[in-house]
Design an enzyme around this catalytic site. Sequence first.
Site, mmCIF file in Angstrom:
data_model
loop_
_atom_site.group_PDB
_atom_site.id
_atom_site.type_symbol
_atom_site.label_atom_id
_atom_site.label_comp_id
_atom_site.label_asym_id
_atom_site.label_seq_id
_atom_site.Cartn_x
_atom_site.Cartn_y
_atom_site.Cartn_z
ATOM 1 N N ASN A 51 0.798 -1.223 0.000
ATOM 2 C CA ASN A 51 0.000 0.000 0.000
ATOM 3 C C ASN A 51 0.836 1.282 0.000
ATOM 4 O O ASN A 51 0.316 2.355 0.283
ATOM 5 C CB ASN A 51 -0.967 -0.008 1.192
ATOM 6 C CG ASN A 51 -1.795 -1.267 1.229
ATOM 7 O OD1 ASN A 51 -1.560 -2.153 2.033
ATOM 8 N ND2 ASN A 51 -2.731 -1.378 0.309
ATOM 9 N N GLN A 63 -1.271 0.233 -3.633
ATOM 10 C CA GLN A 63 -0.721 1.476 -4.166
ATOM 11 C C GLN A 63 0.400 1.108 -5.142
ATOM 12 O O GLN A 63 0.653 1.816 -6.092
ATOM 13 C CB GLN A 63 -0.161 2.336 -3.025
ATOM 14 C CG GLN A 63 0.476 3.644 -3.454
ATOM 15 C CD GLN A 63 -0.555 4.672 -3.869
ATOM 16 O OE1 GLN A 63 -1.611 4.785 -3.256
ATOM 17 N NE2 GLN A 63 -0.273 5.393 -4.929
ATOM 18 N N ILE A 93 0.885 6.920 -0.265
ATOM 19 C CA ILE A 93 0.268 5.945 0.625
ATOM 20 C C ILE A 93 -1.197 5.743 0.244
ATOM 21 O O ILE A 93 -1.918 6.718 -0.009
ATOM 22 C CB ILE A 93 0.328 6.445 2.093
ATOM 23 C CG1 ILE A 93 1.773 6.699 2.500
ATOM 24 C CG2 ILE A 93 -0.335 5.452 3.039
ATOM 25 C CD1 ILE A 93 1.926 7.601 3.706
ATOM 26 N N CYS A 94 -1.633 4.491 0.220
ATOM 27 C CA CYS A 94 -3.042 4.208 -0.002
ATOM 28 C C CYS A 94 -3.659 3.821 1.334
ATOM 29 O O CYS A 94 -3.454 2.719 1.830
ATOM 30 C CB CYS A 94 -3.196 3.063 -1.000
ATOM 31 S SG CYS A 94 -4.907 2.626 -1.304
ATOM 32 N N LEU A 95 -4.363 4.767 1.941
ATOM 33 C CA LEU A 95 -5.001 4.496 3.230
ATOM 34 C C LEU A 95 -6.286 5.317 3.284
ATOM 35 O O LEU A 95 -6.266 6.520 3.020
ATOM 36 C CB LEU A 95 -4.049 4.889 4.373
ATOM 37 C CG LEU A 95 -4.546 4.628 5.793
ATOM 38 C CD1 LEU A 95 -4.773 3.141 6.038
ATOM 39 C CD2 LEU A 95 -3.567 5.169 6.824
#
Lengths: 218, 111
Positions: free
Chosen positions: A79, A122, A87-89
């Site tokens: 991610n 990500q 960042i993929c959050l």
Amino acid sequence: MDARLRRVNKEIADCKNDKTSNITLDLVDNSPFHLKGSFPGPEDTPYQGGIFEVDILIPDAYPFQPVKMKFTTKVYHPNVSSASGAICLDILKDAWSPVLTLKSTLISLQSLLCSPEPNDPQDAEVAKHYTTSKGSFEETARYWTHIYAGGPGTKQSKGSAGRDEVAIAGLEQAHVDQFESLGFPRNKVIDVLRRLNYRGANVAQIPEDRIVEELLKV
Amino acid sequence: MKVIIKRWHAVAQWRWDTGVSSDDGDEEGDVCGICRVPFEGCCPSCKVPGDDCPLIWGECTHVFHMHCLLRWIGTAASNQQCPMDRRPWVTAERKVKNLVPGAGAAAPSAS
């Protein structure tokens, strides 16, 4: 005083007073709206022993808009972009809430390192590595923690001078040697094998011709 | 002994009755979760605390400065949810208890 400034100043002070979380927040320049955060890698993960730094930008409408965070320490994680640190959050996007703080968001990043979400990646290549051969993924993540985040060394890195490009890419030395011996430049071989996820059980799935074909393309 | 009072100076103190005990050890208990200013202060867009900058209660029992909460609910990103628990925000009719009639700060009516 500006509401955003007041809240950020408070958050920086609270973080300084909290000695137990090991989370730091520092000014990057003289603006309190551009910060550098850091936290230790979680225990019992490949990130253990590393210190991970995060670039933090506080938007004008904070806290009604999420903070912008990206890793400045390179992280090998499904991610996190291995190239840019993006960042993929969810809480950094549509699940943001104004009651979240810089500290709580950094703690969320820390726990993201404990629990990768390869189905919402990500970095698609890293996610593929994670799902096809977890052991090899963890070895690579540990190597990255060692060379980029100051983490402890791994077996393979001991005694080797400089950085091992093959280990950074999460590949096997023997596989790289095999195609390099056909006369292709090493960096191209690494590039193609990484892109095709030539790891673990996948190795048997990809015919060598396919790799040579790709190598001739680039 | 005879005492003659020449002058006296009254001091009053007020607090919002948030229903949250301030001595339960939870420091977060008496600040607005959105602006992090104590409930007894005012939201960042007001200058004077008190009835002009009231609190608002959700049915989920979470409390904020009314102006802070309304600003959040007004953004598309909020999905009209409580910032604490992400349940749909429903403003609670305030149940006033333990209040001596006519004394203390009047609870703001739900808007």
